[in-house]
Motif scaffolding. Structure first.
Motif, PDB file in Angstrom:
ATOM      1  N   THR A  26       0.589  -1.257   0.109  1.00  0.00           N
ATOM      2  CA  THR A  26       0.019   0.035   0.108  1.00  0.00           C
ATOM      3  C   THR A  26       0.840   1.299  -0.081  1.00  0.00           C
ATOM      4  OG1 THR A  26      -0.196   0.097   2.513  1.00  0.00           O
ATOM      5  CG2 THR A  26      -1.875  -1.146   1.249  1.00  0.00           C
ATOM      6  N   TYR A  35      -4.375   6.518  -6.737  1.00  0.00           N
ATOM      7  CA  TYR A  35      -4.225   5.411  -7.410  1.00  0.00           C
ATOM      8  C   TYR A  35      -3.291   5.008  -8.717  1.00  0.00           C
ATOM      9  CZ  TYR A  35      -9.232   5.028  -5.894  1.00  0.00           C
ATOM     10  OH  TYR A  35     -10.557   4.910  -5.118  1.00  0.00           O
ATOM     11  N   VAL A 314      -1.854  -0.029  -4.106  1.00  0.00           N
ATOM     12  CA  VAL A 314      -3.083   0.136  -3.466  1.00  0.00           C
ATOM     13  C   VAL A 314      -3.040   1.160  -2.281  1.00  0.00           C
ATOM     14  CG1 VAL A 314      -5.072  -0.827  -2.185  1.00  0.00           C
ATOM     15  CG2 VAL A 314      -3.922  -2.284  -3.970  1.00  0.00           C
ATOM     16  N   PRO A 315      -4.236   2.314  -2.270  1.00  0.00           N
ATOM     17  CA  PRO A 315      -4.020   3.238  -1.234  1.00  0.00           C
ATOM     18  C   PRO A 315      -4.090   2.771   0.190  1.00  0.00           C
ATOM     19  CG  PRO A 315      -5.751   3.751  -2.540  1.00  0.00           C
ATOM     20  CD  PRO A 315      -5.093   2.262  -3.110  1.00  0.00           C
ATOM     21  N   GLY A 397      -9.607   0.873  -1.414  1.00  0.00           N
ATOM     22  CA  GLY A 397      -9.406   1.860  -2.107  1.00  0.00           C
ATOM     23  C   GLY A 397     -10.863   2.696  -2.379  1.00  0.00           C
TER      24      GLY A 397
END
Ligand code: HEC
Ligand code: HEC
Length: 455
Positions: A26, A35, A314-315, A397
């Motif tokens: 992440t 993103y 991925v956040p 996300g």
């Protein structure tokens, strides 16, 4: 569900701290660029390929120039002749999802309409329409006829939730017009679909197929309403049927084939996997249109594009430890949401990029097909997926979706304007979870939504 039952279930549920942690795959970015970030741990060579792939994904493509007319070698040549958009990014806005048009007269942007006839087509996939293929291309280069236009209109249905809260659900109605090659016929099947977010795809691809199959078997063994299935789709490079993983119906086996398929179906680009322009026999202007050197997407370019998709991080979650979010997370488990939106997976020991291997990830998806009931059905089978089946979409996300793209929608056709509306549309195998969600006191529902927003 009665409150006391819920309370008992909640008390019994341990909350693994890992759910809330930001793991290695992440990134902390919470901006509109959340993103767009690469995984940490890419080698310099992988990073170089990733950057090349980003250019191919982001930049607009143009049609081939007239013979003898030189073009800047940096120009991406080969668009069309028929297409839906001029770049991948045009639909996957900042790598997030697309949305549905807001009103009846508005052209689709960031979404497309799949077409087919009843019955199996090549390799068990959808049967294409003779004059149109399996997707309506609403744009064409000059001198070529576009296939047609699609519009959505809505009737809003009001749902009353426990405690009197109201929500308006948009019931979509599709209308196709301006057809270039005659009527579609009464038997034509339609599936409007919005672009999906593309970040994290490499991690999803790195989950071992056996682990997904085992999880499906476990769901079925429970004998409850939730009975996920793995789609079985055609892998062009391997020349055989394999488990499906990508797309709203898990109708694509890999990121490489998904990317090459999108390039061909959505933008008209040829590649080693799709050597032909998507012109049907009746589309003579399309067949005769100018071409650049073939394929448009060479093997090297497809490799770069695939590396880009694989390398997108991925956040990280935001506010994962807030009390309301923690309550919402427990409810998410107690209501049965986590059965399909499976929080945690481990990627395989080896993967296409070293950074993808051996990671503990939290996509909140089982990657399985579920019958979601008549309300969400498109009536259009896609390989083993029936007209009522959809693949559980990952929820990681999700809370940043509207920050990244204010027009982003939820569910396969973007009918839901918020996560709340998306949950209210759940039916079929998810009907019990949806009913339990509606029956919650408003404060508890808000906690579930706070949890979703923290993902
Ligand atoms: C016209 C809009 C549009 C364009 C242009 C477009 N896509 Fe998509 N994309 C979609 C839609 C719609 C889906 C879902 C497809 C389905 O369910 O059949 C999708 C799905 C995907 C997925 C699967 C995500 C997942 O998690 O399952 C990937 C990856 C992807 N597209 C990559 C690309 C690439 C690469 C390009 C450019 C070559 C591209 N797309 C161009 C609309 C678009
Ligand atoms: C039986 C499996 C199943 C269960 C149980 C389930 N879901 Fe889903 N969920 C899905 C599927 C499949 C979709 C996609 C449906 C579609 O696109 O038409 C979805 C879509 C969503 C979406 C929209 C995601 C997006 O990106 O569009 C949200 C939010 C969501 N679910 C939350 C929940 C919550 C909260 C619960 C529990 C109350 C829940 N789900 C229970 C399978 C399930």
């Amino acid at each position: 569900m009665r409150r006391w039952i819920l309370a008992a279930v909640l008390a019994a549920l341990p909350l693994p701290p890992a759910w809330a942690a930001a793991g290695a795959p992440t990134v902390a970015d919470q901006s509109i660029a959340a993103y767009l970030q690469p995984l940490s741990g890419l080698s310099p060579a992988e990073r170089d390929l990733f950057d090349q792939g980003r250019t191919l994904f982001d930049r607009p493509w143009v049609m081939a120039p007239k013979a003898g007319r030189l073009h800047d070698p940096a120009t991406l040549v080969g668009l069309g002749p028929v297409y839906n958009d001029i770049s991948c990014l045009g639909c996957h806005v900042r790598n997030g999802g697309g949305g549905a048009p807001d009103g009846p007269g508005i052209a689709m942007h960031g979404m497309l309409v799949r077409l087919s006839l009843p019955g199996p087509g090549p390799h068990g996939g959808p049967l294409p329409l003779p004059a149109y293929g399996d997707q309506l291309n609403d744009h064409a280069v000059p001198g070529v006829t576009a296939e047609g236009q699609a519009r959505l209109s809505y009737i809003v249905r009001t749902v009353v939730l426990a405690g009197g809260q109201r929500a308006g659900l948009r019931v979509p109605h599709l209308k196709v017009s301006d057809l270039g090659f005659g009527p579609l016929g009464a038997k034509a099947l339609f599936s409007p679909r919005i672009a999906q977010p593309v970040y994290g795809g490499g991690l999803l691809e790195a989950i071992p197929a056996q682990a997904v199959a085992d999880y499906a078997a476990r769901q079925r063994a429970q004998g409850g309403p939730v009975r996920g299935r793995v789609n079985q789709v055609w892998d062009i490079a391997l020349g055989r049927t394999v488990p499906g993983r990508f797309g709203w119906k898990a109708n694509q086996p890999s990121l490489a084939q998904q990317a090459a398929g999108a390039a061909n179906g959505d933008m008209g680009l040829t590649s080693p996997l799709f050597p032909d322009k998507n012109c049907r026999a009746a589309q003579t202007a399309c067949l005769g249109a100018r071409r650049g050197p073939q394929p448009d997407l060479t093997a090297a370019r497809l490799q770069a594009l695939t590396t880009y998709l694989r390398g997108l991080a991925v956040p990280a979650r935001r506010g994962a430890q807030a009390p309301a979010v923690l309550r919402g997370e427990r409810l998410f488990g107690a209501l049965g949401c986590a059965e399909c939106h499976r929080p945690t997976w481990k990627t395989g020991k080896t993967a296409a990029l070293a950074a993808l291997a051996g990671q503990t990830i939290h996509p909140y998806s089982d990657l399985l097909l579920h019958d979601m009931g008549p309300g969400l059905a498109d009536g259009r089978p896609d390989f083993q997926a029936s007209g009522r089946d959809w693949r559980t979409p990952p929820l990681w996300g999700l809370g940043l979706a509207r920050r990244v793209n204010a027009a982003a929608g939820f569910l396969h056709d973007g009918r839901a304007r918020s996560p709340l509306e998306a949950v209210l549309w759940h039916g079929g195998e998810a009907g019990a979870a949806q009913a339990a969600f509606i029956a919650l006191p408003k404060g508890d529902r808000d906690d579930v939504l706070a949890f979703l927003n923290s993902l």
